[in-house]
Design an enzyme around this catalytic site. Structure first.
Site, PDB file in Angstrom:
ATOM      1  N   CYS A  45       1.049  -1.329   0.125  1.00 62.52           N
ATOM      2  CA  CYS A  45      -0.027   0.028  -0.131  1.00 62.52           C
ATOM      3  C   CYS A  45       1.053   1.237  -0.122  1.00 62.52           C
ATOM      4  O   CYS A  45       1.796   1.196   0.635  1.00 62.52           O
ATOM      5  CB  CYS A  45      -0.847   0.068   1.063  1.00 62.52           C
ATOM      6  SG  CYS A  45      -2.097  -1.296   1.430  1.00 62.52           S
ATOM      7  N   ARG A  59       3.965  -0.018  -4.805  1.00 57.46           N
ATOM      8  CA  ARG A  59       3.805  -0.593  -3.419  1.00 57.46           C
ATOM      9  C   ARG A  59       2.549  -1.446  -3.423  1.00 57.46           C
ATOM     10  O   ARG A  59       2.103  -2.237  -2.358  1.00 57.46           O
ATOM     11  CB  ARG A  59       3.752   0.507  -2.561  1.00 57.46           C
ATOM     12  CG  ARG A  59       4.828   1.175  -2.480  1.00 57.46           C
ATOM     13  CD  ARG A  59       4.866   2.441  -1.522  1.00 57.46           C
ATOM     14  NE  ARG A  59       4.604   1.840   0.022  1.00 57.46           N
ATOM     15  CZ  ARG A  59       5.723   1.746   0.857  1.00 57.46           C
ATOM     16  NH1 ARG A  59       6.862   1.955   0.498  1.00 57.46           N
ATOM     17  NH2 ARG A  59       5.416   1.272   2.132  1.00 57.46           N
ATOM     18  N   TRP A 105      -2.682  -2.909  -1.618  1.00 63.01           N
ATOM     19  CA  TRP A 105      -2.261  -3.971  -1.729  1.00 63.01           C
ATOM     20  C   TRP A 105      -3.074  -4.946  -0.747  1.00 63.01           C
ATOM     21  O   TRP A 105      -2.897  -4.768   0.384  1.00 63.01           O
ATOM     22  CB  TRP A 105      -0.957  -4.261  -1.636  1.00 63.01           C
ATOM     23  CG  TRP A 105      -0.300  -5.873  -1.970  1.00 63.01           C
ATOM     24  CD1 TRP A 105       0.061  -6.291  -3.081  1.00 63.01           C
ATOM     25  CD2 TRP A 105      -0.202  -6.946  -1.029  1.00 63.01           C
ATOM     26  NE1 TRP A 105       0.464  -7.672  -3.041  1.00 63.01           N
ATOM     27  CE2 TRP A 105       0.329  -7.993  -1.503  1.00 63.01           C
ATOM     28  CE3 TRP A 105      -0.310  -6.836   0.312  1.00 63.01           C
ATOM     29  CZ2 TRP A 105       0.576  -9.062  -0.943  1.00 63.01           C
ATOM     30  CZ3 TRP A 105      -0.103  -8.165   0.816  1.00 63.01           C
ATOM     31  CH2 TRP A 105       0.407  -9.247   0.211  1.00 63.01           C
ATOM     32  N   ASN A 130      -1.565   2.244   5.829  1.00 68.94           N
ATOM     33  CA  ASN A 130      -0.873   1.128   5.294  1.00 68.94           C
ATOM     34  C   ASN A 130      -0.314   0.283   6.468  1.00 68.94           C
ATOM     35  O   ASN A 130       0.229   1.002   7.352  1.00 68.94           O
ATOM     36  CB  ASN A 130       0.340   1.787   4.652  1.00 68.94           C
ATOM     37  CG  ASN A 130       1.407   0.904   4.176  1.00 68.94           C
ATOM     38  OD1 ASN A 130       1.264  -0.406   3.931  1.00 68.94           O
ATOM     39  ND2 ASN A 130       2.754   1.487   4.234  1.00 68.94           N
ATOM     40  N   GLY A 131      -0.551  -1.063   6.555  1.00 67.03           N
ATOM     41  CA  GLY A 131      -0.198  -1.989   7.391  1.00 67.03           C
ATOM     42  C   GLY A 131      -1.353  -3.040   7.881  1.00 67.03           C
ATOM     43  O   GLY A 131      -2.330  -2.877   7.153  1.00 67.03           O
ATOM     44  N   GLU A 133      17.988 -17.102  -7.950  1.00 70.27           N
ATOM     45  CA  GLU A 133      17.428 -15.778  -8.234  1.00 70.27           C
ATOM     46  C   GLU A 133      16.941 -15.722  -9.660  1.00 70.27           C
ATOM     47  O   GLU A 133      15.872 -15.039  -9.895  1.00 70.27           O
ATOM     48  CB  GLU A 133      18.633 -14.755  -8.213  1.00 70.27           C
ATOM     49  CG  GLU A 133      18.480 -13.444  -8.535  1.00 70.27           C
ATOM     50  CD  GLU A 133      17.284 -12.666  -7.726  1.00 70.27           C
ATOM     51  OE1 GLU A 133      16.853 -13.083  -6.866  1.00 70.27           O
ATOM     52  OE2 GLU A 133      16.927 -11.645  -8.229  1.00 70.27           O
ATOM     53  N   LYS A 159      13.121 -14.517 -10.495  1.00 70.93           N
ATOM     54  CA  LYS A 159      12.786 -13.641 -11.491  1.00 70.93           C
ATOM     55  C   LYS A 159      11.785 -14.025 -12.462  1.00 70.93           C
ATOM     56  O   LYS A 159      10.659 -13.338 -12.753  1.00 70.93           O
ATOM     57  CB  LYS A 159      13.829 -13.124 -12.341  1.00 70.93           C
ATOM     58  CG  LYS A 159      14.940 -12.354 -11.516  1.00 70.93           C
ATOM     59  CD  LYS A 159      14.555 -10.838 -11.125  1.00 70.93           C
ATOM     60  CE  LYS A 159      13.943 -10.752  -9.726  1.00 70.93           C
ATOM     61  NZ  LYS A 159      14.541 -10.594  -8.347  1.00 70.93           N
ATOM     62  N   GLU A 163       8.228 -14.672 -10.757  1.00 69.45           N
ATOM     63  CA  GLU A 163       7.425 -13.446 -10.417  1.00 69.45           C
ATOM     64  C   GLU A 163       6.663 -12.703 -11.634  1.00 69.45           C
ATOM     65  O   GLU A 163       5.806 -11.908 -11.393  1.00 69.45           O
ATOM     66  CB  GLU A 163       8.159 -12.768  -9.260  1.00 69.45           C
ATOM     67  CG  GLU A 163       9.602 -12.149  -9.843  1.00 69.45           C
ATOM     68  CD  GLU A 163      10.234 -11.305  -8.633  1.00 69.45           C
ATOM     69  OE1 GLU A 163       9.346 -11.007  -7.471  1.00 69.45           O
ATOM     70  OE2 GLU A 163      11.284 -11.227  -8.856  1.00 69.45           O
ATOM     71  N   HIS A 196      19.275 -36.178  -8.222  1.00 64.93           N
ATOM     72  CA  HIS A 196      18.774 -36.589  -6.993  1.00 64.93           C
ATOM     73  C   HIS A 196      17.358 -36.378  -6.982  1.00 64.93           C
ATOM     74  O   HIS A 196      16.632 -36.394  -5.913  1.00 64.93           O
ATOM     75  CB  HIS A 196      19.186 -35.936  -5.504  1.00 64.93           C
ATOM     76  CG  HIS A 196      20.742 -36.244  -5.515  1.00 64.93           C
ATOM     77  ND1 HIS A 196      21.122 -37.679  -5.113  1.00 64.93           N
ATOM     78  CD2 HIS A 196      21.851 -35.653  -5.825  1.00 64.93           C
ATOM     79  CE1 HIS A 196      22.523 -37.659  -4.834  1.00 64.93           C
ATOM     80  NE2 HIS A 196      23.046 -36.524  -5.264  1.00 64.93           N
ATOM     81  N   LYS A 226       6.125  -4.151  -4.057  1.00 69.50           N
ATOM     82  CA  LYS A 226       7.519  -3.923  -4.059  1.00 69.50           C
ATOM     83  C   LYS A 226       7.701  -4.048  -2.549  1.00 69.50           C
ATOM     84  O   LYS A 226       8.985  -4.791  -2.145  1.00 69.50           O
ATOM     85  CB  LYS A 226       7.967  -2.660  -4.366  1.00 69.50           C
ATOM     86  CG  LYS A 226       9.403  -2.123  -4.333  1.00 69.50           C
ATOM     87  CD  LYS A 226       9.869  -2.823  -5.694  1.00 69.50           C
ATOM     88  CE  LYS A 226      11.539  -2.598  -5.547  1.00 69.50           C
ATOM     89  NZ  LYS A 226      12.276  -3.731  -6.328  1.00 69.50           N
TER      90      LYS A 226
HETATM   91  C1  F6R Z   1      11.923 -10.472  -5.713  1.00 68.75           C
HETATM   92  C2  F6R Z   1      11.900  -9.097  -4.580  1.00 68.75           C
HETATM   93  C3  F6R Z   1      11.173  -9.785  -3.301  1.00 68.75           C
HETATM   94  C4  F6R Z   1      12.285  -8.864  -2.409  1.00 68.75           C
HETATM   95  C5  F6R Z   1      11.758  -9.084  -1.061  1.00 68.75           C
HETATM   96  C6  F6R Z   1      12.731  -8.575   0.083  1.00 68.75           C
HETATM   97  O1  F6R Z   1      12.150  -9.692  -6.979  1.00 68.75           O
HETATM   98  O2  F6R Z   1      11.795  -8.076  -5.173  1.00 68.75           O
HETATM   99  O3  F6R Z   1      11.526 -11.158  -3.081  1.00 68.75           O
HETATM  100  O4  F6R Z   1      13.444  -9.028  -2.486  1.00 68.75           O
HETATM  101  O5  F6R Z   1      10.559  -9.026  -0.830  1.00 68.75           O
HETATM  102  O6  F6R Z   1      12.462  -7.011  -0.109  1.00 68.75           O
HETATM  103  P1  F6R Z   1      13.620  -6.127   0.615  1.00 68.75           P
HETATM  104  O7  F6R Z   1      14.717  -6.307  -0.216  1.00 68.75           O
HETATM  105  O8  F6R Z   1      13.126  -4.696   0.400  1.00 68.75           O
HETATM  106  O9  F6R Z   1      13.469  -6.284   2.098  1.00 68.75           O
END
Ligand code: F6R
Length: 612
Positions: A2, A27, A73, A99-100, A485, A489, A492, A508, A607
């Site tokens: 949010c 967000r 969100w 937000n929260g 990673e 990517k 998501e 395995h 985010k």
């Molecule tokens: C993946 C991504 C998330 C963040 C995770 C932690 O692309 O962006 O997996 O890495 O939510 O977020 P931060 O780094 O802001 O604590």
């Protein structure tokens, strides 16, 4: 999770709020709303993106010099018009954006229902707006500020809120516990936002609210208090973000811009820290805790998602060079399992946003148990750098695409610098090797540029496999977390199922999945595991799998085996994770674009995960 914005001043609030919401849309983006105050309050809200809200409001009265906006969100209640914020209390006295999460919302809701309140939405925020109103109406001669304060004293959970009151239309009240809130100071005007990005184009002077603080703001006055009513002196900070860094700058997506920014972002991470001339790596932010790190019995790295992957790369590097035992944990697991921590432990918390709720809670737990906690964070002034004993900013610049890219390479850069600095201090790296490594690090930006130049080739590969249902990513050593990673990517942003595995583990179990429809991305650069990885590639090929290999430039052996190769420049083993991840980011990006996915705002994600 949010985004909230607010404005109080003499200008039209609407354009400031709608632009602010667009900046904060990363967000959360399932519904949005705005309240405009012009003597009386008008609220407009709807399901969908900020652009849907804009269309919805197009022909409405948009006047007002005071207002607030929210992009959601969903946590409590599905995304729909009714659950969208702002929430107005039953009798219209208070308008709230939040937000929260209010954890005890159910108990509070039942109490309010027994006092005659009814609810339109399923949200915890409506409970808060009604609670404030109930207190306001049931106590005699109480101000809006007092009602908010009393209500917050009953609330358990996290919040960043903005409140407007029907009877005091010249103030906005902001409060924070656990969810970020920044206030920008203009000339007889104030701006509010979940982070500084909507504020920078108006003013660089900001106040970051701390947990337990509230601000009562008029056009020309700001009063900062604790929620217990102690008056505080605001600490004004100058923010260092320029407007270009939060625009797309001609790129189709923020994610692509951020991938291409990595050479510069890494240079910014190095700046003043890696010096070829002085033959030195120095992280000033760690100065006061260096003795603690050097005497640490153990380093525990915590983080979530991509930041956790960076931590896993850090584990290999710190153990290899600093020779201190390292454990890496999901912050969300660590905090709930009564971990054994002592004063001899050093905890490194990694976070791009600096606001991730689980990472913050894990930091607090580690501190309670006596550990020294170091933050590796991108957003300056965020909660994590303020909660840790010492830290290193990654300085990658604002990352707006929801999928993390440049933040990851900047985090790995910091951890690499840390490992090399400690390795040298502790006598594990001799002067010659140290210089070789400093040179290798200094060459990373130009080597990333060389990889980015292959983006047309990578796009062609991506187009070919865009319809695959599954992908497997393999890597060994410090390249295993890079495989994780790459898989994250892809999942998501393109919604293709993908898994990362240590290459040797394939036999395995995952090998059972391999057939001619299964692309396997293998990180197969020339290091001590090279021959073993070549064998793994042969195993995939023997089962008719498709191999996309990330190889060291000039590698002929794998070129003859794999279906596709993407070359990365030669370099010291310690910096290969920084190079090998770039093609994986580009593969995901181009596949997501080819599948017509919303790259910067993937479904269900946001985010900054400020909920637990
Ligand atoms: C993946 C991504 C998330 C963040 C995770 C932690 O692309 O962006 O997996 O890495 O939510 O977020 P931060 O780094 O802001 O604590």
């Amino acid at each position: 999770m949010c985004g909230i914005v607010g404005y109080i001043g003499h200008k039209d609030a609407y354009p400031i709020l709608i632009k602010g919401l667009k900046r904060l849309e990363y967000r959360g983006y399932d519904s949005a709303g705005i309240a405009l105050i012009n003597g009386k309050t008008r609220t407009y809200k709807c399901k969908g993106k900020v652009s849907d809200l804009e269309t919805f409001i197009a022909n409405q009265d948009k006047s007002g010099n005071i207002g607030m906006g929210h992009t959601r969100w969903a946590t409590h209640g599905e995304p729909n018009d009714v659950n969208a914020h702002p929430h107005i209390s039953e009798n219209g006295y208070f308008t709230v954006i939040h937000n929260g999460i209010i954890e005890n919302y159910d108990t509070l809701k039942k109490e309010l229902i027994s006092n005659g309140y009814s609810f339109k939405s399923e949200t915890d925020t409506e409970v808060l707006s009604n609670l404030i109103e109930y207190i306001f109406l049931s106590k005699k001669e109480i101000t809006a500020e007092k009602a908010v304060r009393y209500a917050l004293s009953k609330v358990i959970g996290a919040y960043g809120i903005l409140v407007a009151a029907k009877d005091e239309t010249n103030i906005l009240i902001a409060a924070r516990k656990g969810s970020p809130l920044v206030i920008g100071i203009g000339h007889n005007e104030y701006f509010f936002a979940s982070d500084a990005t909507p504020i920078v184009e108006h003013t660089k002077s900001v106040i970051y609210l701390d947990d337990g603080q509230m601000a009562i703001v008029e056009r020309d006055n700001l009063m900062l208090k604790t929620i217990q009513n102690d008056v505080l002196k605001p600490e004004v900070t100058e923010i260092d973000i320029n407007i270009e860094s939060i625009e797309k700058d001609g790129y189709d997506h923020f994610m692509l811009k951020e991938i291409f920014e990595q050479p510069i972002a890494i240079k910014d991470t190095f700046r003043g820290r890696v010096s070829k001339r002085h033959q030195r790596i120095y992280l000033g932010g760690l100065h006061k805790v260096l003795p603690k790190i050097n005497n640490a019995k153990r380093i525990i790295i915590i983080g979530c998602g991509t930041s956790w992957h960076a931590g896993l790369v850090g584990e290999y590097l710190l153990e290899e060079y600093a020779r201190i035992p390292v454990e890496v944990e999901y912050a969300s697991e660590f905090r709930y399992r009564n971990p054994i921590i002592t004063e001899d432990d050093v905890v490194i918390a990694i976070s791009q946003s600096g606001e991730t709720a689980d990472t913050l809670a894990a930091i607090k737990l580690a501190k309670e148990k006596g550990a020294t906690v170091i933050g590796v964070c991108n957003v300056v002034g965020a909660s994590i750098p303020r909660e840790t004993h010492a830290g290193v900013y990654t300085h990658a610049g604002p990352e707006i695409g929801v999928a993390s890219t440049k933040a990851f390479t900047a985090q790995v850069t910091v951890l690499t610098m840390m490992a090399l600095m400690l390795g040298r201090e502790r006598g594990n790296i001799d002067a010659k090797l140290y210089m070789e490594m400093i040179t290798a690090m200094s060459n990373v930006p130009k080597n990333i540029t060389k990889i980015l130049e292959q983006s047309d080739l990578i796009k062609k590969i991506a187009d070919k496999y865009k319809d695959a249902s599954n992908f497997l990513y393999l890597g060994r050593g410090a390249l295993f977390p890079v495989a994780l990673e790459g898989a994250l990517k892809l999942k998501e942003i393109s919604y293709i199922h993908a898994e990362g595995y240590p290459a040797a583990e394939m036999k395995h179990g995952p090998i059972a999945l391999i057939d001619e429809k299964m692309p396997v991305v293998v990180i197969a650069t020339k290091d001590k595991s090279y021959e073993k990885v070549v064998t793994n590639i042969q195993e995939v090929k023997a089962r008719k799998g498709v191999v996309i290999a990330i190889v060291t430039e000039g590698d002929q052996i794998i070129k003859n085996l794999a279906n596709h190769v993407i070359e990365v420049p030669k370099g010291h083993d310690s910096i290969i994770p920084l190079l090998a991840v770039i093609p994986l980011q580009l593969i995901s990006y181009y596949i997501a674009v080819a599948r017509d996915c919303n790259v910067d705002q993937p479904r269900n994600l946001a985010k900054s995960v400020t909920v637990e």
